[in-house]
Scaffold this motif. Sequence first.
Motif, PDB file in Angstrom:
ATOM      1  N   UNK A 166      48.217  36.770  40.581  1.00  8.67           N
ATOM      2  CA  UNK A 166      48.569  37.580  39.419  1.00  8.67           C
ATOM      3  C   UNK A 166      47.849  37.395  38.274  1.00  8.67           C
ATOM      4  N   UNK A 167      47.770  36.184  37.712  1.00 11.79           N
ATOM      5  CA  UNK A 167      46.882  35.747  36.658  1.00 11.79           C
ATOM      6  C   UNK A 167      45.534  36.282  36.704  1.00 11.79           C
ATOM      7  N   UNK A 168      44.990  36.092  37.724  1.00 14.75           N
ATOM      8  CA  UNK A 168      43.669  36.615  38.016  1.00 14.75           C
ATOM      9  C   UNK A 168      43.560  38.131  37.954  1.00 14.75           C
ATOM     10  N   UNK A 169      44.432  38.753  38.416  1.00 13.77           N
ATOM     11  CA  UNK A 169      44.644  40.208  38.335  1.00 13.77           C
ATOM     12  C   UNK A 169      44.870  40.934  37.014  1.00 13.77           C
ATOM     13  N   UNK A 170      45.255  40.084  35.993  1.00 12.14           N
ATOM     14  CA  UNK A 170      45.598  40.473  34.849  1.00 12.14           C
ATOM     15  C   UNK A 170      47.140  41.364  34.824  1.00 12.14           C
ATOM     16  N   UNK A 171      47.932  40.503  35.625  1.00 14.65           N
ATOM     17  CA  UNK A 171      49.289  40.851  35.868  1.00 14.65           C
ATOM     18  C   UNK A 171      49.685  41.940  36.796  1.00 14.65           C
ATOM     19  N   UNK A 172      48.923  42.510  37.536  1.00 15.26           N
ATOM     20  CA  UNK A 172      48.921  43.368  38.438  1.00 15.26           C
ATOM     21  C   UNK A 172      49.591  42.940  39.542  1.00 15.26           C
TER      22      UNK A 172
END
Length: 492
Positions: free
Chosen positions: A419-425
């Motif tokens: 989630x962090x790597x996906x910018x919260x998505x």
Amino acid sequence: MTTSILAEGESCWRIAEADRFSVIVDAGGFFRLARAAMLKAQHSIMLIGWDFDTRIRLTPDQPPGDRPDKLGRFLEDLAKQNEALQIRILKWDYGLLSSLTRGETPFHMLRWMISRQIHLKLDRAHPPMAAHHMKLLVIDDAVAFCGGIDMTVGRWDSRDHREDDPNRLSPFGRPEPPWHDATTCASGPAARALGDLARDRWEMATGERLEPVERSSASVDPWPEDLEPEFLNVRIGIARTSPKYQERREVVEIETATLAMIASARQSLYIESQYFASRRLAEAMAKRLSEPDGPDIIIVNPKSASGWLEEKTMDTARARMIKLMQEADRHDRFRILYPVNEAGTAIYVHAKIMIVDDRILKLGSANLNNRSMGYDTESDVVLEVSEEDVDLRAAIRARRDDLMGEHLGTSAQAVADAIAAAGGSLAQTIDALSRRDGRSLKPVGEREMGLDDELVAESDLVDPERPAGVRYKTSQFLRNRFGRRLFLAQQS
């Protein structure tokens, strides 16, 4: 400042403090912990549910102990060991005929009709074809379970959802399919409030008024010893659905709370539900999807409904809701998925969970269908935390990531990192972690709609919205608190 979704008399019946509160995922954990709590009962056990089956084992994955493990014999043993214990069971009356065909179940039912300690009653205080759908277990007003799990056949499963698990068998020894479910456990004033709710439903169904349990400093704490509290000293909202019936007014707190949660989501709305068939809720979600900075919306459903009639009506309604959502999803933030186990077998989703960002968690008996919003009796609990409470927000995030990890075959930490790597998505996280083979989440496929499907989709045959003559009323509470964020969906 974030607007609260909880208001007594609007989006919940009562707000009460839980000194301990935990989410329990899947019935293997619930049955084991419920058994442990009931073994400590001194005065009262109240079981309020859609169905019960006395033949089920509570801990089929554990060696036999010195106490009975089948539900019916277990309850009778509890009563035998403690003459002061009163056990009350309330189940939906429509399931009576099926209960009478279930092996030893009629034997227990007949005994309990005349028992001085175990009292079985049938709930028929509802409109025609409505269901009593609450799932409550309250022990001495000190510990209460509220969620979506019935103590009946086909519910037990572990979080592994193993293929052909030898413990996941019917009373006749037949294999049962993998099953995902959830409930909660609360203690303190919140448990006593859920006891009041159980007594209120008992009185509606039977006409008998029950008094709260009197506890003293010497009373035993029935909290299961191996259940680690996830949350300490939090305020819990208790929300209900109860249809208008005779002189009883309509209660739609769960629908109001659900719409408020949709309106308040900023980054994500994570949902697990047996159905996705309520047009009002789908329209509210579609409006959020159309916003440039709206939330990701993730819905985890079964691959298909259970049984021909439900598949014909609920899956066709779902197909229409999916189309509505996809047309609004201009920013690629919507996913509707079903889980599979390591062997690729679809896991049936019966859990009823909504998590908004890292601020709100709702769990109970209500699905995303019309019945749950206004036709059946339902009970949900809602945990809402403040922006400033970093620890509680982290605990809600951890629970959401844990649920996603169960479905994706990975750890909660791996989900959090993705989630962090996906910018919260959440949508991009699921895309990144989903696998072609093994444990994963799969997209719910499009359903080809024939003429017969079009005729039954969104009909009142299986999923009526309100009893005859009762219409939806626009919620002034929602208008005042959330303004135009919802109200393409809220026009009356």
